[in-house]
Design an enzyme around this catalytic site. Structure first.
Site, short mmCIF file in Angstrom:
data_model
loop_
_atom_site.label_atom_id
_atom_site.label_comp_id
_atom_site.label_asym_id
_atom_site.label_seq_id
_atom_site.Cartn_x
_atom_site.Cartn_y
_atom_site.Cartn_z
N HIS A 261 0.87 -1.18 0.00
CA HIS A 261 0.00 0.00 0.00
C HIS A 261 0.91 1.23 0.00
CE1 HIS A 261 -3.66 -2.11 2.05
NE2 HIS A 261 -3.99 -1.80 0.82
N CYS B 211 -2.26 2.66 9.05
CA CYS B 211 -3.29 1.70 8.61
C CYS B 211 -4.48 1.70 9.56
CB CYS B 211 -2.72 0.28 8.56
SG CYS B 211 -1.34 0.09 7.45
#
Ligand code: ARG
Length: 285
Positions: A178, A278
């Site tokens: 990511h 996150c």
């Protein structure tokens, strides 16, 4: 001119701005499948410890004056704690997530429901994307990651939706799957300041790296060592930067550039391949 004006600071003064974040208590956290190289279902996880560590992140944000909103965890969705992936929000408009792997797909509608229930205009995504895990706002520009999860079609959708510049960046190392594992936005309000982003150069393909170097010549380059414990997966309010406690090199770099790094230990949540960022979705109303 006063005498103090003659001392030139290496950076202008950093200013913290209170933020609002969406978090999800990891009551059902475990690693029962493997969708990134960090996840090893055979290794034990300790849910109580995950909750404790998550609570310390929550408490840190509250102590910094941020507002935290919570989405209820859903049994059977152990990755829901990583709320960054639940969507992307600017000016009260929430672009929903459409997850790559079936294990996380039910999270998309769950987050969209929460956004709708809390006054956001929700846009159902047409393309695969994992929200703020891959989309980062720097000033007026959206940095958008691709290569492992979010598609370049989602980048186009994003540009049309918000009418802002979207810079596509291609990730090449599966450990940094990511964008928020490879880039940290340190000064999100002003896009062109010294050291307003930090990144791991080797996480990107050549073209993306050239783009980053051109656009952010004064960025902090973070070491592999600090990146491998998800040191870049951090949250900044423009002055205070909440980072992984063990990322001591990055901590020193931040201090040099006038930021105030604050370390937290999320070792348990690292087993799922996630860190500070996150677990945090910014709600821009
Ligand atoms: N296990 C999760 C996944 O692989 C971790 C998500 C981490 N989130 C992030 N914003 N980088 O999807």
């Amino acid at each position: 001119m006063t005498s103090t004006d003659t001392v030139t600071a290496p950076t202008s003064k950093r200013t913290p701005q209170p933020r609002t974040y969406l978090m999800c208590r990891p009551e059902h956290f475990t690693v029962s499948y493997r969708i990134n190289p960090w996840m090893e279902p055979a290794n034990p996880t300790d849910t109580a410890r995950a909750v404790e560590q998550w609570q310390s992140l929550y408490d840190t944000y509250v102590s910094l004056g941020h507002t935290i909103e919570l989405i209820d965890p859903i049994p059977g969705l152990p990755d829901m704690v990583y709320t960054a992936n639940g969507g992307f929000i600017i000016d009260g408009t929430a672009y929903g997530a459409s997850f790559t792997y079936p294990e996380r797909q039910p999270e998309g509608p769950a987050f969209m429901q929460w956004f709708a229930d809390h006054g956001f205009d929700v846009v159902e995504p047409k393309n695969i994307n994992e929200g703020e895990g891959d989309f980062l706002l720097v000033g007026d520009t959206i940095l958008a990651g691709t290569g492992f999860r979010s598609t370049t079609d989602s980048h186009k959708e994003l540009a049309d939706l918000y009418g802002r510049e979207v810079l596509s960046l291609t990730l090449t190392n599966p450990n940094f799957y990511h964008l928020d594992t490879a880039i940290s936005v340190l000064d999100p309000l002003t896009g062109d300041r010294d050291a307003n982003i930090a990144y791991l150069p080797s996480a990107f393909d050549e073209a993306s790296l050239a783009l980053l170097e051109e656009r952010y010549p004064n960025a902090i380059h973070v070491s592999e060592e600090d990146s491998r414990i998800l040191g870049l997966n951090s949250i900044s309010d423009g002055y205070n930067v909440v980072i992984a406690k063990r990322a001591t090199g990055f901590e020193a770099q931040l201090r040099e550039r006038g930021y105030n790094p604050i370390g937290v230990d999320l070792s348990e949540l690292l087993l799922g391949g996630g860190g500070v960022k996150c677990c945090t979705l910014e709600l821009r109303r």
